[in-house]
Design a protein around this motif. Structure first.
Motif, short mmCIF file in Angstrom:
data_model
loop_
_atom_site.label_atom_id
_atom_site.label_comp_id
_atom_site.label_asym_id
_atom_site.label_seq_id
_atom_site.Cartn_x
_atom_site.Cartn_y
_atom_site.Cartn_z
N ARG A 81 0.81 -1.22 0.00
CA ARG A 81 0.00 0.00 0.00
C ARG A 81 0.84 1.27 0.00
O ARG A 81 0.51 2.23 -0.68
N SER A 82 1.95 1.26 0.75
CA SER A 82 2.72 2.50 0.82
C SER A 82 3.35 2.84 -0.53
O SER A 82 3.35 3.99 -0.95
N THR A 83 3.88 1.82 -1.20
CA THR A 83 4.48 2.09 -2.51
C THR A 83 3.40 2.44 -3.53
O THR A 83 3.60 3.32 -4.37
N THR A 131 0.71 4.01 -2.91
CA THR A 131 0.33 5.40 -2.65
C THR A 131 1.24 6.34 -3.43
O THR A 131 0.79 7.34 -4.00
#
Lengths: 398, 291
Positions: free
Chosen positions: A229-231, A233
């Motif tokens: 999810r962070s990447t 984003t």
């Protein structure tokens, strides 16, 4: 009476074993004699395949394709009147076994050519044997570039392949994105732990930029990751019109699921590493809409040659639609048969030269032209996921 | 807005770490053993949830409770079979046994069902809310609230019940607790049961949130939770929660800066730094060794 029997028993046993030994010796002798005398009117082709072990499904599929092609060729009178005989050996999905099988095929069976193996690793394991014995080796589905080109950047003279190589899929995806979908910018999200994914990513970037596109984000993950999810984003913030995700289905399934949840609606694309029913389970059918993969062939391709093959295959295999491995096994035999015909003999050196000169040969998985690295230049098929099913989209020429 | 989104990502990840870290920290607190098999209990919890949802058609909450119950039993069995007889052995012997138990469970599961991954059935409605440009899925909200509820229940058990009092007493001084009439063995078993139940819950939550489960899935989250427990101060319950959340957010921030490949390294660099500069953890008090 009893005493005599006791005395005689060892002698009887001894003579019995001697007789058995002689008989079995005779049987062995006559067998090898048959093999030798049959050489004149049949062409022996070895199949060194993964018939058991972890990737048995690849090898078995190729084997079915090979069987169908050989049956067809023999029914039409063989190659220059000579029938093809296939000697199948199971390499148990193991590199050492693949080497042993290659030794057996070249030195004992004295085959004209070897088809196999399914994976790049098991094909590389046979390269030395095939080159030393001057036997043509044709791998149906070993996609790694280093099967045909050795570590010293020299082309292995006797080694060829029926499938396209890994980086080619990246080229195809870039052309598809730039020309069919007409996108101007794209993001790449690649598995940094696999050479396969890195190769695809590099060739995608090169081709896409050459076509005037812009790579707005290039991110990486490591196989076995579960949280993307962070990447994602970051990728979303770059706002790409297209995301290229070379990798294997285990991670790709999660990436697509998480990306769609986060509201990334752009089309996604990847290579044949996506091709597994597990992908649909992991990502969910809805999330997979508007995603594409490159593959060797599709049984839904309306092309006449393909439909003829599909019908023949279904007739022989209980109405089962042929997959890419079936098609590649089938094509391998025809590719080889074409070369043997043009060479006009079963001399390996002549066959090898003829194979290298293959030009625009129409087969099921495309029109074959062999390049200087012994890789076929042919079209790739693009499939689209619709409601969890792969649907034929288009064919992209190199 | 991107930063708030990343924070949400980090907290979701961190709350799973925190749930696993709680089990580590409780067990360490009571018998000074780092239970490396804890990650495997987490994995078993995920599989029980998977079979309960996919096979028997249970919904999320019953599956969660079932996984917690079974994992609690497994935790007690592990303690009784493997660790109890080593209670007076050296700590290194118990630690090696824990690694052995961990490998035994991993490969036992592979032997039984194979190593192929499994996709978790979609059991929760997945809706995405958009608040100020931040996408928050209903799943991550639910996961966060389940984690918080479980942590509150845990706090209640430890601080408000008789058993919790016994746990704290045994943790403080097992010998003295025994003299006061506390059944130490039962208290230790109870601790394992609660810690393992939390790991089981984390397993089901992990499965529904991340979809993919496999027999080796416990290894990395197990190690990360261990880092979280050390970060917060091993043996301290609020420390494990904060440690887990901090670790989740740190990992996300590292990825957010574009260093996604350094994410795992960041977690272990934190472990090294904490061990060098503040071995007792963020919440730990420095205790002087008595000579």
């Amino acid at each position: 009476m009893r005493k005599i029997f006791k005395k005689k028993l060892p002698h009887m046993l001894l003579s019995a074993t001697l007789v058995a030994g002689i008989l079995s010796g005779c049987a062995g002798g006559s067998e090898s004699g048959n093999g030798g005398s049959g050489d004149g009117d049949v062409i022996k082709i070895g199949a060194n395949l993964e018939l058991s072990g972890p990737v048995a499904s690849y090898g078995q599929s190729i084997g079915k394709g090979v069987d169908l092609a050989v049956e067809e060729i023999n029914k039409d009178g063989g190659i220059d009147g000579k029938k093809i005989e296939v000697v199948k050996i199971d390499n148990k999905s193991d590199a050492a076994e693949a080497t042993n099988a290659a030794i057996k095929l070249t030195s004992q069976e004295k085959v004209t050519a070897i088809i196999g193996a399914a994976t790049s690793g098991n094909s590389v394991a046979q390269v030395q044997i095939a080159d030393d014995n001057k036997t043509v080796l044709l791998t149906p589905s070993g996609t790694s570039p280093n099967v045909t080109v050795g570590t010293n950047n020299k082309v292995n003279e006797f080694i060829f392949r029926t499938c396209f190589i890994d980086p080619f899929q990246g080229t195809v995806a870039a052309n598809f994105a730039a020309k069919e979908l007409k996108v101007k910018n794209a993001a790449i999200f690649a598995d940094s732990a696999s050479d396969y994914a890195k190769g695809l990513a590099a060739s995608f970037k090169e081709t896409f930029e050459k076509a005037g596109g812009k790579v707005v984000a290039q991110e990486a993950y490591v196989a076995k990751d579960t949280d993307f999810r962070s990447t994602l984003t970051r990728i979303k913030a770059a706002n790409p019109e297209f995301v290229f995700i070379p990798g294997y289905y285990e991670e790709v399934g999660l990436i697509i699921k998480q990306a769609r949840e986060m509201g990334i609606t752009a089309p996604f694309m990847g290579g044949d590493g996506w091709d597994s029913p597990k992908l649909v389970e992991l990502a969910g059918a809805d999330a997979l809409n508007n995603t594409f993969i490159t593959n060797h062939y599709s049984s839904e391709d309306p092309d006449e040659k393909i439909q003829k093959f599909v019908a023949a295959f279904k007739a022989k295999n209980k109405d089962q639609a042929p997959d890419a491995f079936n098609a590649l096994g089938y094509d391998s035999v025809y590719l080889l048969a074409d070369a043997i015909k043009r060479a006009g003999s079963t001399d390996s050196t002549k066959i090898k030269d003829a194979l290298a000169e293959t030009n625009n040969l129409a087969l099921v998985s495309g029109n074959f032209t062999i390049d200087e690295n012994h890789n076929p230049i042919k079209s790739a098929t693009v499939l689209e996921y619709k409601g969890g099913k792969q649907v034929f989209k288009t064919k992209i020429n190199p | 807005m991107e930063w708030i989104q990343q924070l949400v990502n980090g907290i979701s990840l961190g709350s799973i770490y925190a749930l696993i870290a709680l089990g580590y920290t409780m067990v360490y607190g009571i018998i000074k053993l780092i239970n490396f098999a804890h990650g495997e209990v987490f994995m078993i919890g995920a599989f029980i949830g998977f079979y309960a949802i996919g096979g028997w058609g249970l919904s999320f909450v019953p599956a969660l409770l079932l996984a917690m119950a079974v994992c609690a039993i497994i935790g007690v069995v592990i303690e009784r079979v493997a660790y109890k007889r080593l209670r007076n052995a050296t700590r290194i012997a118990a630690l090696i046994t824990a690694i052995g138990v961990s490998l035994f469970i991993q490969y036992g599961v592979i032997y039984i069902r194979g190593a192929q991954p499994e996709a978790y059935p979609n059991v929760l409605p997945s809706k995405t809310f958009e608040i100020f440009g931040v996408n928050i899925s209903s799943q991550s909200l639910l996961i966060l609230s389940v984690s918080i509820i479980l942590m509150i229940i845990l706090q209640f058990i430890v601080h408000r019940t008789k058993m919790g009092k016994a746990m704290r007493a045994v943790s403080f001084d097992a010998e003295a607790a025994r003299l006061m009439g506390i059944n130490v063995d039962r208290t230790i078993s109870f601790t394992f049961a609660i810690g393992s139940a939390l790991a089981g819950a984390a397993g089901v939550i992990f499965g529904t949130y991340y979809t993919k489960i496999d027999p080796l899935m416990g290894v990395i989250p197990g190690l990360k939770a261990f880092v979280a427990a050390v970060l917060g101060g091993i043996g301290i319950i609020p420390g494990a929660m904060v440690g887990g959340l901090v670790l989740g957010v740190v990992e996300t921030v590292v990825s957010a800066f574009g260093y996604s490949l350094w994410r795992d390294a960041a977690a272990f660099i934190i472990l090294i730094l904490i061990l060098i500069f503040k071995p007792s953890g963020l919440f730990g008090k420095n205790t002087r060794e008595k000579v």
